[in-house]
Design a protein around this motif. Sequence first.
Motif, mmCIF file in Angstrom:
data_model
loop_
_atom_site.group_PDB
_atom_site.id
_atom_site.type_symbol
_atom_site.label_atom_id
_atom_site.label_comp_id
_atom_site.label_asym_id
_atom_site.label_seq_id
_atom_site.Cartn_x
_atom_site.Cartn_y
_atom_site.Cartn_z
ATOM 1 N N GLY A 120 0.903 -1.174 0.170
ATOM 2 C CA GLY A 120 0.040 -0.187 0.298
ATOM 3 C C GLY A 120 1.048 1.356 -0.276
ATOM 4 N N THR A 121 1.597 1.567 0.706
ATOM 5 C CA THR A 121 1.905 2.797 0.758
ATOM 6 C C THR A 121 3.965 2.656 0.508
ATOM 7 O OG1 THR A 121 3.359 1.726 3.087
ATOM 8 C CG2 THR A 121 1.607 3.195 3.302
ATOM 9 N N HIS A 122 4.601 1.190 0.190
ATOM 10 C CA HIS A 122 5.308 0.726 -0.074
ATOM 11 C C HIS A 122 7.128 1.975 -0.028
ATOM 12 C CE1 HIS A 122 2.886 0.948 -3.471
ATOM 13 N NE2 HIS A 122 1.901 -0.394 -3.428
ATOM 14 N N TYR A 123 6.253 1.928 1.599
ATOM 15 C CA TYR A 123 7.664 2.375 2.167
ATOM 16 C C TYR A 123 9.407 1.125 1.891
ATOM 17 C CZ TYR A 123 4.369 5.722 4.270
ATOM 18 O OH TYR A 123 3.368 6.730 5.142
ATOM 19 N N VAL A 124 10.138 1.853 1.854
ATOM 20 C CA VAL A 124 11.565 0.800 2.227
ATOM 21 C C VAL A 124 11.627 -0.082 3.910
ATOM 22 C CG1 VAL A 124 13.839 -0.026 1.234
ATOM 23 C CG2 VAL A 124 11.868 1.758 0.210
ATOM 24 N N ARG A 125 11.199 -0.598 3.725
ATOM 25 C CA ARG A 125 10.825 -1.343 5.689
ATOM 26 C C ARG A 125 12.159 -2.268 5.684
ATOM 27 N NH1 ARG A 125 5.782 -4.651 7.101
ATOM 28 N NH2 ARG A 125 6.477 -4.026 9.634
ATOM 29 N N ARG A 126 13.106 -2.625 4.552
ATOM 30 C CA ARG A 126 14.610 -2.926 4.815
ATOM 31 C C ARG A 126 15.233 -4.198 3.314
ATOM 32 N NH1 ARG A 126 14.411 -5.780 10.113
ATOM 33 N NH2 ARG A 126 13.010 -4.381 10.375
ATOM 34 N N LEU A 127 16.012 -3.813 3.753
ATOM 35 C CA LEU A 127 17.420 -4.242 2.936
ATOM 36 C C LEU A 127 17.492 -5.005 3.173
ATOM 37 C CD1 LEU A 127 20.028 -1.748 2.125
ATOM 38 C CD2 LEU A 127 17.483 -1.496 1.532
ATOM 39 N N VAL A 128 17.440 -7.020 2.945
ATOM 40 C CA VAL A 128 17.580 -8.322 3.198
ATOM 41 C C VAL A 128 17.911 -9.323 1.994
ATOM 42 C CG1 VAL A 128 15.790 -10.266 3.514
ATOM 43 C CG2 VAL A 128 14.830 -7.789 3.716
ATOM 44 N N PRO A 129 19.110 -9.998 2.410
ATOM 45 C CA PRO A 129 20.228 -10.474 1.786
ATOM 46 C C PRO A 129 19.183 -11.528 1.168
ATOM 47 C CG PRO A 129 20.674 -10.418 4.135
ATOM 48 C CD PRO A 129 19.138 -9.914 4.434
ATOM 49 N N LEU A 130 19.408 -11.381 -0.686
ATOM 50 C CA LEU A 130 18.669 -12.245 -1.157
ATOM 51 C C LEU A 130 18.275 -13.477 -0.977
ATOM 52 C CD1 LEU A 130 17.694 -12.169 -4.205
ATOM 53 C CD2 LEU A 130 19.576 -12.436 -4.989
ATOM 54 N N ALA A 131 19.324 -14.741 0.107
ATOM 55 C CA ALA A 131 19.015 -15.922 -0.056
ATOM 56 C C ALA A 131 17.435 -15.789 0.838
ATOM 57 C CB ALA A 131 20.395 -16.350 0.769
ATOM 58 N N GLN A 132 17.665 -14.469 2.127
ATOM 59 C CA GLN A 132 16.415 -14.788 3.104
ATOM 60 C C GLN A 132 15.658 -14.427 2.406
ATOM 61 O OE1 GLN A 132 16.175 -15.329 6.501
ATOM 62 N NE2 GLN A 132 14.505 -15.699 5.857
ATOM 63 N N ALA A 133 15.323 -13.100 0.547
ATOM 64 C CA ALA A 133 13.835 -13.067 0.165
ATOM 65 C C ALA A 133 13.603 -14.052 -0.443
ATOM 66 C CB ALA A 133 14.607 -12.014 -0.728
ATOM 67 N N GLU A 134 14.972 -14.606 -1.216
ATOM 68 C CA GLU A 134 14.044 -16.013 -1.608
ATOM 69 C C GLU A 134 13.283 -17.141 -1.339
ATOM 70 O OE1 GLU A 134 17.334 -17.178 -3.174
ATOM 71 O OE2 GLU A 134 16.993 -15.915 -5.651
ATOM 72 N N LEU A 135 14.179 -17.186 0.172
ATOM 73 C CA LEU A 135 13.211 -18.507 1.178
ATOM 74 C C LEU A 135 11.446 -17.485 1.515
ATOM 75 C CD1 LEU A 135 16.080 -19.284 3.525
ATOM 76 C CD2 LEU A 135 14.345 -20.654 1.818
ATOM 77 N N ASP A 136 11.367 -16.130 1.691
ATOM 78 C CA ASP A 136 10.457 -15.646 2.358
ATOM 79 C C ASP A 136 8.828 -15.910 1.029
ATOM 80 O OD1 ASP A 136 11.529 -15.239 4.826
ATOM 81 O OD2 ASP A 136 12.210 -12.963 3.851
ATOM 82 N N ALA A 137 9.593 -15.220 0.289
ATOM 83 C CA ALA A 137 9.040 -15.653 -0.667
ATOM 84 C C ALA A 137 7.989 -16.803 -1.673
ATOM 85 C CB ALA A 137 9.479 -14.553 -2.692
ATOM 86 N N ALA A 138 9.079 -18.024 -1.454
ATOM 87 C CA ALA A 138 8.632 -19.496 -1.762
ATOM 88 C C ALA A 138 8.313 -19.762 -0.249
ATOM 89 C CB ALA A 138 10.371 -20.392 -1.399
ATOM 90 N N GLU A 139 7.907 -19.099 0.665
ATOM 91 C CA GLU A 139 7.300 -19.909 2.319
ATOM 92 C C GLU A 139 5.735 -18.990 1.430
ATOM 93 O OE1 GLU A 139 9.533 -18.709 5.455
ATOM 94 O OE2 GLU A 139 10.938 -20.631 5.792
ATOM 95 N N LYS A 140 5.971 -17.729 2.011
ATOM 96 C CA LYS A 140 4.399 -16.961 1.652
ATOM 97 C C LYS A 140 4.042 -16.634 0.668
ATOM 98 C CE LYS A 140 7.237 -15.192 6.068
ATOM 99 N NZ LYS A 140 7.303 -14.061 7.045
ATOM 100 N N HIS A 141 4.331 -17.122 -1.074
ATOM 101 C CA HIS A 141 4.269 -17.223 -2.158
ATOM 102 C C HIS A 141 2.829 -17.652 -2.366
ATOM 103 C CE1 HIS A 141 2.775 -15.144 -6.257
ATOM 104 N NE2 HIS A 141 3.702 -16.284 -5.984
ATOM 105 N N THR A 142 1.829 -17.934 -2.612
ATOM 106 C CA THR A 142 0.330 -18.460 -2.689
ATOM 107 C C THR A 142 -0.180 -18.514 -3.889
ATOM 108 O OG1 THR A 142 -1.413 -17.113 -2.033
ATOM 109 C CG2 THR A 142 -0.585 -18.763 -0.898
#
Length: 348
Positions: free
Chosen positions: A326-348
Motif C-alpha cells: 500500500g504505502t510502498h515504504y522501504v522496510r528493510r534491505l534483505v539478503p537475497l537468499a533470505q528474500a528467496e526463502l520468504d517468497a517461497a514460503e509466503k507466496h501462494t
Amino acid sequence: MDAAGARNGGAHAISGFPYLRSDRFLASFADEAADGPAFDAWVERLRRLDLQSRESELRNLGWDEPDEELSHLDRCGADWAARDLKDPARRAALRDRVEVPDDYSWWRRTLGLYPLAVPFLNLGIDGFNDDVRADYARPYAELRGPGTLVLWHGHSVVPPKPVSLRARDPLGVPILSREDWRNLFEAHAPNWLVETAGEFDRPGAPVLADGRPELSPRAVTQVLGAYTRLGDRVLVQLVYVVWFSERPKSAGFSYGGALDGVVWRVTLDEAGKPLLYDTIHACGCYHYYYLAQPLKRREQGGFWQEPVLFPQEAPAQPFAVRLQSGTHYVRRLVPLAQAELDAAEKHT
C-alpha cells in the motif's frame, strides 16, 4: 513544445543559449571550466543534455523515430556553439546563466506563513522518523504485512561485463558508453520483495492512455544514469524507478492517489563498488540512506533542515529491497537468499 505541454522538465533551458541545457551537476563546474579543454568538455555535456531533452520532447509529441531530426539538431547545435562561444563575453554570459533556479515561490511561502508552519511540519516528520526507526529495530522475523511476499528479480541470467571507470574527460567525469551504462545497471539492479495485498502492489510501466497516466501490467524497473560530486570526486550514480498503480488512501489519512513510485539510487566509488544507497518516493518524500562503505556524516540541525535517516547499514550484494503493502515504504534491505526463502514460503 511549450504550447503542446511537452517540455522536458528535467533540464534547465539556458536563457540566450537555445542549443544548451543545464542541470545542477553541470552547473557546478561553471567556475572551474573557464577555458581550454575543460570548457570544451563542459559545453559538449551541456549540448548533449539539450539533445537528450529534445529527444524526449519529440517523443512526447508523437515522433516514434526522431533520429533524423536529432541528427540535424546535433549538427546545428555544434556549429552554433563553435561560432557563438568564440566570444569571451558570451562564454562569461554562459557561466552566469547556467545555474538552475529553484522552484520555490517566495510570495506563496509568505502568504502561506511557511516559517510559522515549519515547527509543526518538523514535529510530524520527527514522529514519522521515530516510527521508521522502530520498524527497523524490530527483528526481521517479526515483520508482518498483508498478503504474500512476492520477489521481483532485477538481474538478468547472463552476468554483466565488468566496467572500468578510469577513463575521464577534462572535467574528471567518467566516460561511459551505452554498453557500459547497460552493464552497470545490470550489475546493481535492485531486487524488489513486495508485500502484495492487491493489484496496487504489483509493479508496472506508466503509459499515457487518452492523455491520462495509467499503468501497464508489464513489470519493469526504469533506469537513469547520473553523476554526483563528493568533494573533488566525480562519482557515477545509477537511478532505478519502480511504479505502482496507486497508493490506496487509508481511513483518516489523506495521502494517496493514482501512480506511486519508489526511486532507488546507487552511488559508486571510483572502483565501481557501491559507496552509498538511498531511496525516495516519486512524490519527493521518505528519503532514507544506507551506507555501503564507512562515510563521515555531516552534522544535522538547523531550523530549515529536515533530519536525514540512516535506518540500516546496507548488506553485501545481492540483497532485496522489501516494500510495504500500500504505502510502498522501504522496510528493510534483505539478503537475497533470505528474500528467496520468504517468497517461497509466503507466496501462494
